[in-house]
Design a protein around this motif. Structure first.
Motif, short mmCIF file in Angstrom:
data_model
loop_
_atom_site.label_atom_id
_atom_site.label_comp_id
_atom_site.label_asym_id
_atom_site.label_seq_id
_atom_site.Cartn_x
_atom_site.Cartn_y
_atom_site.Cartn_z
N ASP A 234 -7.55 30.92 -18.05
CA ASP A 234 -8.97 30.64 -18.24
C ASP A 234 -9.39 29.54 -17.28
N PHE A 235 -10.49 29.79 -16.56
CA PHE A 235 -11.08 28.81 -15.66
C PHE A 235 -12.48 28.49 -16.17
N LEU A 236 -12.78 27.21 -16.29
CA LEU A 236 -14.10 26.77 -16.72
C LEU A 236 -14.76 26.12 -15.52
N PHE A 237 -15.70 26.85 -14.91
CA PHE A 237 -16.35 26.42 -13.68
C PHE A 237 -17.72 25.84 -13.98
N GLN A 238 -17.98 24.63 -13.49
CA GLN A 238 -19.35 24.11 -13.51
C GLN A 238 -20.04 24.64 -12.27
N SER A 239 -21.15 25.35 -12.47
CA SER A 239 -21.76 26.04 -11.34
C SER A 239 -23.21 26.39 -11.66
N GLU A 240 -24.03 26.40 -10.62
CA GLU A 240 -25.40 26.91 -10.74
C GLU A 240 -25.50 28.35 -10.27
N TYR A 241 -24.36 28.93 -9.88
CA TYR A 241 -24.36 30.25 -9.25
C TYR A 241 -23.48 31.22 -10.04
N HIS A 242 -23.76 31.37 -11.33
CA HIS A 242 -22.92 32.22 -12.17
C HIS A 242 -22.86 33.66 -11.66
N LYS A 243 -24.01 34.20 -11.29
CA LYS A 243 -24.05 35.60 -10.86
C LYS A 243 -23.21 35.81 -9.60
N GLY A 244 -23.39 34.93 -8.62
CA GLY A 244 -22.61 35.04 -7.40
C GLY A 244 -21.12 34.87 -7.66
N LEU A 245 -20.80 33.94 -8.54
CA LEU A 245 -19.40 33.66 -8.85
C LEU A 245 -18.74 34.85 -9.55
N THR A 246 -19.45 35.47 -10.49
CA THR A 246 -18.88 36.64 -11.16
C THR A 246 -18.75 37.81 -10.19
N ASN A 247 -19.69 37.92 -9.26
CA ASN A 247 -19.59 39.01 -8.27
C ASN A 247 -18.34 38.86 -7.41
N VAL A 261 -21.35 28.97 -20.75
CA VAL A 261 -21.43 27.90 -21.75
C VAL A 261 -22.35 26.84 -21.12
N ARG A 262 -23.66 27.08 -21.26
CA ARG A 262 -24.67 26.30 -20.53
C ARG A 262 -24.43 26.40 -19.03
N GLU A 263 -24.21 25.26 -18.35
CA GLU A 263 -24.04 25.31 -16.90
C GLU A 263 -22.62 25.70 -16.49
N TYR A 264 -21.75 25.88 -17.46
CA TYR A 264 -20.37 26.27 -17.17
C TYR A 264 -20.21 27.79 -17.27
N LEU A 265 -19.26 28.30 -16.51
CA LEU A 265 -18.90 29.71 -16.58
C LEU A 265 -17.42 29.80 -16.92
N LEU A 266 -17.11 30.47 -18.03
CA LEU A 266 -15.71 30.73 -18.38
C LEU A 266 -15.30 32.03 -17.70
N ALA A 267 -14.21 31.98 -16.94
CA ALA A 267 -13.67 33.18 -16.30
C ALA A 267 -12.22 33.34 -16.72
N ARG A 268 -11.92 34.43 -17.41
CA ARG A 268 -10.52 34.73 -17.77
C ARG A 268 -10.01 35.72 -16.73
N LEU A 269 -9.10 35.24 -15.87
CA LEU A 269 -8.60 36.00 -14.74
C LEU A 269 -7.11 36.27 -14.92
N SER A 270 -6.60 37.29 -14.23
CA SER A 270 -5.20 37.67 -14.45
C SER A 270 -4.52 38.01 -13.13
N PHE A 271 -3.19 37.83 -13.14
CA PHE A 271 -2.35 38.16 -11.99
C PHE A 271 -0.95 38.42 -12.51
N VAL A 272 -0.07 38.96 -11.65
CA VAL A 272 1.25 39.38 -12.14
C VAL A 272 2.41 38.55 -11.59
N ASP A 273 2.18 37.74 -10.55
CA ASP A 273 3.30 36.99 -9.99
C ASP A 273 2.80 35.75 -9.25
#
Length: 306
Positions: A234-247, A261-273
């Motif tokens: 989980d990454f909690l990003f403070q950002s004004e650019y949520h749409k661009g960041l999710t893209n 979460v207000r000005e923060y964006l929670l991103a749950r990202l995954s990888f294998v190694d």
């Protein structure tokens, strides 16, 4: 593929089926077969394989905030995270919880803002604010290196946008909430046995489904190497650019989960190694340089549940 034993050709066909379901969560498999020009028997078999191996999950129902209904996310730092995580199981108003390791160690989402100072063992709360609807990225490809190159080439952000929208007042009564509880993890599961079990007429179900786009997002998840093989962070990003960041982050070749979460964006990202982890961190550092991210916190997901 090394992790699953699935050939590249078959994985690409899995992905085509997933794309059809992402675009229309209710699409019958015979229509999927026609749209992607693959034999109906193969599509039915592949869909079964994907669900059984957790390559395909859902579609999930994620409710939008409404005038009369909100959810709140609490990112807690506690002394004994496992005990606190277990303590929240079945706690009134708790919608979901995650045990993590990092900048916070328990994430709790509930239907009201908690007074965390009254909770024993809580040392700090990184953020506690109203939560936006959960978005699942549309996985556009299955090749990790190609995805990373696309992410690195993303231009600087332009439009400021916070990922938050409220739907209309949610006027559900007991039958609608019963349907939600039955179908929230997979809107495609067999309908008639569920309706028979809960005593709800098919016409009521149809009306409820017709109203879902107004109050919820309905989206599947796709993990081409099987969900069990991924590490989730989980990454909690403070950002004004949520749409661009999710893209940009949504270009990863496995489903990403996002909510504001207000000005923060929670991103749950995954990888294998480790190699993929290092690639992802380099991308995040580039996004900081380009101005997408003001500051960020991270935590590894250990468990998640209700």
């Amino acid at each position: 593929m090394a992790f699953t034993g699935v050939t590249e050709k078959k994985l690409l066909e899995y992905h085509k089926i997933y794309e059809q379901i992402y675009e229309d969560p209710f699409i019958p498999l015979y229509k999927v077969a026609r749209n992607i020009n693959i034999a109906r028997s193969i599509v039915f078999r592949y869909a079964k394989e994907m669900y059984e191996s957790s390559i395909l999950q859902g579609p999930f129902i994620s409710l939008k905030p409404a005038e009369n209904r909100h959810q709140y996310a609490h990112f807690l730092v506690v002394d004994d995270p496992f005990s606190v995580y277990r303590w929240f199981e079945g706690f009134p108003g708790v919608i979901s919880r995650s045990l993590t390791a990092g900048a916070w160690n328990v994430l709790v989402i509930c239907d009201q803002l908690m007074d965390v100072s009254a909770l024993e063992g809580v040392n700090n709360c990184i953020v506690k604010e109203v939560k936006g609807v959960t978005h699942l990225s549309k996985v556009s490809g299955v090749d990790w290196d190609e995805s990373i190159q696309e992410m690195k080439s993303a231009p600087a952000p332009e439009e400021k946008f916070i990922l938050y929208e409220e739907g209309p007042e949610l006027l559900w009564k007991e039958p609608e909430w019963t349907l939600f509880d039955q179908f929230k993890y997979n809107i495609r599961k067999k309908t008639l046995p569920v309706l028979k079990k809960v005593g709800i007429r098919y016409e009521q179900y149809q009306e409820w489904v017709s109203q879902l786009p107004e109050v919820a997002l309905v989206q599947p998840a796709f993990f081409p190497l099987q969900q069990k093989n991924y590490f989730f962070f989980d990454f909690l990003f403070q950002s004004e650019y949520h749409k661009g960041l999710t893209n940009v982050l949504g270009m990863l070749p496995s489903t990403c989960y996002f909510f504001s979460v207000r000005e923060y964006l929670l991103a749950r990202l995954s990888f294998v190694d480790k190699k993929q982890r290092d690639d992802l961190y380099l991308v995040i550092k580039e996004l900081v340089k380009k101005g997408y991210i003001t500051r960020w916190f991270q935590a590894m997901v250990i468990f998640s549940g209700e």
